[in-house]
Motif scaffolding. Structure first.
Motif, PDB file in Angstrom:
ATOM      1  N   GLU A  32       1.086  -1.046   0.028  1.00 29.71           N
ATOM      2  CA  GLU A  32      -0.011   0.072   0.002  1.00 29.71           C
ATOM      3  C   GLU A  32       0.968   1.264   0.132  1.00 29.71           C
ATOM      4  N   MET A  33       2.199   1.232   0.392  1.00 28.41           N
ATOM      5  CA  MET A  33       2.973   2.312   0.460  1.00 28.41           C
ATOM      6  C   MET A  33       3.748   2.333  -0.877  1.00 28.41           C
ATOM      7  N   LEU A  34       3.629   1.653  -1.842  1.00 28.40           N
ATOM      8  CA  LEU A  34       4.288   1.795  -3.069  1.00 28.40           C
ATOM      9  C   LEU A  34       3.655   2.954  -3.951  1.00 28.40           C
ATOM     10  N   PRO A  35       4.754   3.971  -4.238  1.00 26.27           N
ATOM     11  CA  PRO A  35       4.377   5.186  -4.857  1.00 26.27           C
ATOM     12  C   PRO A  35       3.508   5.442  -6.137  1.00 26.27           C
ATOM     13  N   VAL A  36       2.495   5.836  -6.221  1.00 25.63           N
ATOM     14  CA  VAL A  36       1.882   5.989  -7.463  1.00 25.63           C
ATOM     15  C   VAL A  36       1.958   7.599  -7.975  1.00 25.63           C
ATOM     16  N   VAL A  37       3.210   7.702  -8.827  1.00 27.97           N
ATOM     17  CA  VAL A  37       3.658   9.142  -9.113  1.00 27.97           C
ATOM     18  C   VAL A  37       4.553   9.547  -7.740  1.00 27.97           C
ATOM     19  N   ASP A  38       4.146  10.347  -6.888  1.00 26.87           N
ATOM     20  CA  ASP A  38       4.631  10.594  -5.885  1.00 26.87           C
ATOM     21  C   ASP A  38       4.161  10.539  -4.372  1.00 26.87           C
ATOM     22  N   LYS A  39       2.829   9.786  -4.550  1.00 36.46           N
ATOM     23  CA  LYS A  39       1.980   9.517  -3.206  1.00 36.46           C
ATOM     24  C   LYS A  39       1.913   8.017  -3.057  1.00 36.46           C
ATOM     25  N   PRO A  40       1.784   7.628  -1.969  1.00 34.62           N
ATOM     26  CA  PRO A  40       1.642   6.088  -1.690  1.00 34.62           C
ATOM     27  C   PRO A  40       0.292   5.712  -2.172  1.00 34.62           C
ATOM     28  N   ALA A  41      -0.001   4.701  -2.822  1.00 34.44           N
ATOM     29  CA  ALA A  41      -1.451   4.434  -3.184  1.00 34.44           C
ATOM     30  C   ALA A  41      -2.367   4.457  -2.192  1.00 34.44           C
ATOM     31  N   ALA A 278       0.474  10.112 -14.305  1.00 36.38           N
ATOM     32  CA  ALA A 278       1.579  11.312 -14.407  1.00 36.38           C
ATOM     33  C   ALA A 278       1.359  12.188 -15.591  1.00 36.38           C
ATOM     34  N   CYS A 279       0.748  11.492 -16.656  1.00 39.55           N
ATOM     35  CA  CYS A 279       0.302  12.263 -17.889  1.00 39.55           C
ATOM     36  C   CYS A 279      -0.624  13.580 -17.585  1.00 39.55           C
ATOM     37  N   GLU A 280      -1.612  13.225 -16.543  1.00 40.39           N
ATOM     38  CA  GLU A 280      -2.535  13.867 -16.149  1.00 40.39           C
ATOM     39  C   GLU A 280      -2.353  15.210 -15.181  1.00 40.39           C
ATOM     40  N   ARG A 281      -1.105  15.082 -14.713  1.00 42.55           N
ATOM     41  CA  ARG A 281      -0.766  15.892 -13.698  1.00 42.55           C
ATOM     42  C   ARG A 281      -0.411  17.285 -14.165  1.00 42.55           C
ATOM     43  N   GLU A 282      -0.823  18.368 -13.524  1.00 41.83           N
ATOM     44  CA  GLU A 282      -0.501  19.555 -14.028  1.00 41.83           C
ATOM     45  C   GLU A 282       1.049  19.886 -13.921  1.00 41.83           C
ATOM     46  N   ASP A 283       1.548  19.596 -13.105  1.00 44.24           N
ATOM     47  CA  ASP A 283       3.036  20.049 -12.816  1.00 44.24           C
ATOM     48  C   ASP A 283       3.857  18.888 -13.623  1.00 44.24           C
ATOM     49  N   LEU A 284       3.805  17.852 -13.585  1.00 43.94           N
ATOM     50  CA  LEU A 284       4.548  16.727 -14.284  1.00 43.94           C
ATOM     51  C   LEU A 284       4.128  16.459 -15.823  1.00 43.94           C
ATOM     52  N   GLY A 285       2.714  16.533 -16.075  1.00 46.05           N
ATOM     53  CA  GLY A 285       2.126  16.000 -17.206  1.00 46.05           C
ATOM     54  C   GLY A 285       2.691  16.630 -18.442  1.00 46.05           C
ATOM     55  N   PRO A 286       2.902  17.953 -18.817  1.00 48.84           N
ATOM     56  CA  PRO A 286       3.373  18.490 -20.116  1.00 48.84           C
ATOM     57  C   PRO A 286       4.793  18.005 -20.359  1.00 48.84           C
ATOM     58  N   ASP A 287       5.902  17.936 -19.450  1.00 46.97           N
ATOM     59  CA  ASP A 287       7.098  17.445 -19.869  1.00 46.97           C
ATOM     60  C   ASP A 287       6.934  15.914 -20.068  1.00 46.97           C
ATOM     61  N   PHE A 288       6.210  15.182 -19.205  1.00 46.49           N
ATOM     62  CA  PHE A 288       6.225  13.769 -19.226  1.00 46.49           C
ATOM     63  C   PHE A 288       5.536  13.240 -20.618  1.00 46.49           C
ATOM     64  N   ARG A 289       4.742  13.974 -20.775  1.00 46.52           N
ATOM     65  CA  ARG A 289       3.902  13.406 -22.063  1.00 46.52           C
ATOM     66  C   ARG A 289       4.768  13.614 -23.444  1.00 46.52           C
ATOM     67  N   THR A 290       5.386  14.926 -23.134  1.00 45.63           N
ATOM     68  CA  THR A 290       6.311  15.134 -24.486  1.00 45.63           C
ATOM     69  C   THR A 290       7.246  13.786 -24.541  1.00 45.63           C
ATOM     70  N   TRP A 291       8.026  13.444 -23.501  1.00 49.14           N
ATOM     71  CA  TRP A 291       9.024  12.352 -23.471  1.00 49.14           C
ATOM     72  C   TRP A 291       8.386  11.229 -24.040  1.00 49.14           C
ATOM     73  N   LEU A 292       7.244  10.912 -23.342  1.00 46.75           N
ATOM     74  CA  LEU A 292       6.452   9.580 -23.387  1.00 46.75           C
ATOM     75  C   LEU A 292       6.252   9.447 -25.113  1.00 46.75           C
ATOM     76  N   GLN A 293       5.793  10.371 -25.676  1.00 48.60           N
ATOM     77  CA  GLN A 293       5.592  10.455 -27.416  1.00 48.60           C
ATOM     78  C   GLN A 293       6.877  10.146 -27.862  1.00 48.60           C
ATOM     79  N   ARG A 294       7.884  10.682 -27.578  1.00 48.66           N
ATOM     80  CA  ARG A 294       9.081  10.737 -28.108  1.00 48.66           C
ATOM     81  C   ARG A 294       9.625   9.085 -27.959  1.00 48.66           C
ATOM     82  N   PHE A 295       9.471   8.721 -26.686  1.00 52.82           N
ATOM     83  CA  PHE A 295       9.978   7.395 -26.569  1.00 52.82           C
ATOM     84  C   PHE A 295       9.214   6.414 -27.166  1.00 52.82           C
ATOM     85  N   VAL A 296       7.926   6.437 -27.293  1.00 49.84           N
ATOM     86  CA  VAL A 296       7.096   5.499 -27.846  1.00 49.84           C
ATOM     87  C   VAL A 296       7.186   5.438 -29.415  1.00 49.84           C
TER      88      VAL A 296
END
Ligand code: G1P
Length: 303
Positions: A32-41, A278-296
């Motif tokens: 239950e303590m495993l992080p989902v993004v930066d909060k424990p589940a 992570a994609c939906e987070r306002e703080d992390l989402g924009p950068d992460f989505r750009t990276w994810l798209q490139r990665f995929v």
């Protein structure tokens, strides 16, 4: 809303599982303590209970679950270090989990199944309807499910489960229910429940997802419920008895959920949940989505 049914204020969160699917991460850390993004589940689940007005939370834990209690308690050392640094933003994050709800803990002892875990909550819950939230299912706060289930319980009495339509090849992973329509499009009445049926035995495509609002009569039924599938005392079997005999404390209704649900129960689903959130987070989402798209794109090119 009818006034005849008592207000619901208590949430029960079973958290005694060993988390063997996530070894070695869960050797010394509760799953239950495993992080989902930066909060424990587990924090998402407690936040969901609080958002539905349930500010009394009982966790049914077991051995090695101390970190859960610590997470929802104050951490004076960390708080004063952050205060000295003037780091108000992180201080607020640390205090958030201890300010959320009134937390209570009970130990399950022998892990004899979900039904048994719920039965361990009986002395704390007493004679009131209450909610049960399973930690492996995260429900998006933008799609309030528990609030709707509480509304339905207050209208009909008895117990309410959350249902979701799943593909036939998935149904063996869940409890499934035979359902009858009601006047409300998102509400059905349950006439039968089966725990983890084969595709052929399944009464419908409706799977029980991990949210329940239960009549306290379930405790009496659970105390007499024999071990079922997997040799465990199954909550689904107790609900089947309530659905079959409304005089015991029924009826049992289902709310059909069509919102966003993230499963953190196995490794693949857990990874998908993190990526989606992570994609939906306002703080992390924009950068992460750009990276994810490139990665995929790069991954596809290499295949
Ligand atoms: C439990 C319940 C099952 C339900 C599921 C929802 O199973 O026994 O009826 O469909 O949670 O996540 P578990 O996944 O703990 O084996």
């Amino acid at each position: 809303m009818s006034q005849s049914h008592p207000r619901i204020s208590k949430a029960v969160i079973p958290a005694a599982g060993l988390g063997t699917r996530f070894l070695p991460a869960t050797k010394a850390t509760p799953k239950e303590m495993l992080p989902v993004v930066d909060k424990p589940a587990i924090q998402y689940v407690v936040e969901e209970a609080v958002a539905a007005g349930l500010d009394d939370v009982l966790m049914v834990t077991g051995r090695n679950k101390r970190p859960l209690e610590d997470h929802f308690d104050r951490n004076y050392e960390l708080e004063s270090a952050l205060e000295k640094k003037g780091d108000g933003e992180r201080l607020a994050k640390v205090q958030e989990s201890s300010d959320l709800a009134t937390m209570h803990y009970v130990r399950q002892g022998d892990p004899k199944g979900l039904g048994h875990a719920v039965l361990c909550a009986a002395p704390h819950v007493g004679d009131e309807p209450f909610a049960v939230l399973l930690g492996d299912d995260l429900i998006d706060p933008r799609d309030p499910l528990l609030q709707r289930m509480i509304e339905v319980q207050q209208e009909h009495g008895g117990s309410v489960v959350a249902l979701m339509e799943v593909a036939p090849e998935q149904i063996h992973l869940y409890g499934s229910a035979a359902v009858e329509a009601t006047e409300d499009a998102d509400v059905v009445r349950l006439s039968g429940l089966v725990e983890k049926p084969s595709r052929e035995e399944a009464p419908s495509h409706y799977a029980i997802i991990g949210r329940y609002v239960l009549d306290p009569a379930v405790f009496d039924v659970l105390s007499k419920t024999e071990p079922g599938r997997g040799g465990e005392i199954q909550l689904t079997d107790a609900l089947q008895q309530l659905a079959a005999d409304a005089t015991l404390g029924g009826p049992v209704h289902g709310v059909i959920f069509q919102g966003r649900r993230y499963d953190t129960g196995d490794r693949g689903d857990y990874l998908r949940a993190i990526v989606r959130l992570a994609c939906e987070r306002e703080d992390l989402g924009p950068d992460f989505r750009t990276w994810l798209q490139r990665f995929v794109t790069e991954e596809m090119q290499q295949r």
